[in-house]
Every structure is written in structure tokens, then in C-alpha cells.
Design a protein around this motif. Structure first.
Motif, PDB file in Angstrom:
ATOM      1  N   LYS A   2      30.006 110.910  69.309  1.00  0.00           N
ATOM      2  CA  LYS A   2      29.780 110.008  70.430  1.00  0.00           C
ATOM      3  C   LYS A   2      28.738 110.573  71.388  1.00  0.00           C
ATOM      4  N   VAL A   3      28.760 111.860  71.555  1.00  0.00           N
ATOM      5  CA  VAL A   3      27.801 112.497  72.458  1.00  0.00           C
ATOM      6  C   VAL A   3      26.385 112.331  71.917  1.00  0.00           C
ATOM      7  N   LEU A   7      23.385 110.351  73.735  1.00  0.00           N
ATOM      8  CA  LEU A   7      22.128 111.041  74.005  1.00  0.00           C
ATOM      9  C   LEU A   7      20.950 110.275  73.399  1.00  0.00           C
TER      10      LEU A   7
END
Length: 59
Positions: A2-3, A7
């Protein structure tokens, strides 16, 4: 994971890639007979429109 997605989204929004893709999608949907502009043509038109409205900016 998810990060990384977040990003990637952030970088595409910051760099303008997402705005260009949204513009191309609108042109294809609303004006199928018009050619889709190149990225360079899109950026130049966007810059001209922005410079033509100096009161819309803070600086």
C-alpha cells in the motif's frame, strides 16, 4: 504494498502524469474526432492558460 502504491500515486500527481492522462481520457471521451495532444503540446497549452490568468495565482 500500500505504501508503494501511495508513493507512486503521489509522484504521478506531483509530476503531472496523472493530469495529462485524465486530459487524454476526456479528449477521447468527449471529442473522439479530435487528435489527442502530445505531452509537450499539453504542457505548453497548460502553461499559456496559466500565464494568461495572473490573478488566479498567489505569486
Amino acid at each position: 504494498m500500500k505504501v508503494l502504491r501511495a508513493l507512486r500515486w503521489y509522484l504521478r500527481e506531483l509530476g503531472g502524469a496523472a493530469a495529462y492522462e485524465r486530459h487524454c481520457a476526456r479528449v477521447r471521451a468527449n471529442h473522439p474526432d479530435h487528435p489527442v495532444p502530445t505531452r509537450r503540446a499539453y504542457e505548453l497549452d497548460r502553461l499559456r492558460r496559466r500565464e494568461g490568468r495572473p490573478l488566479d495565482r498567489c505569486c
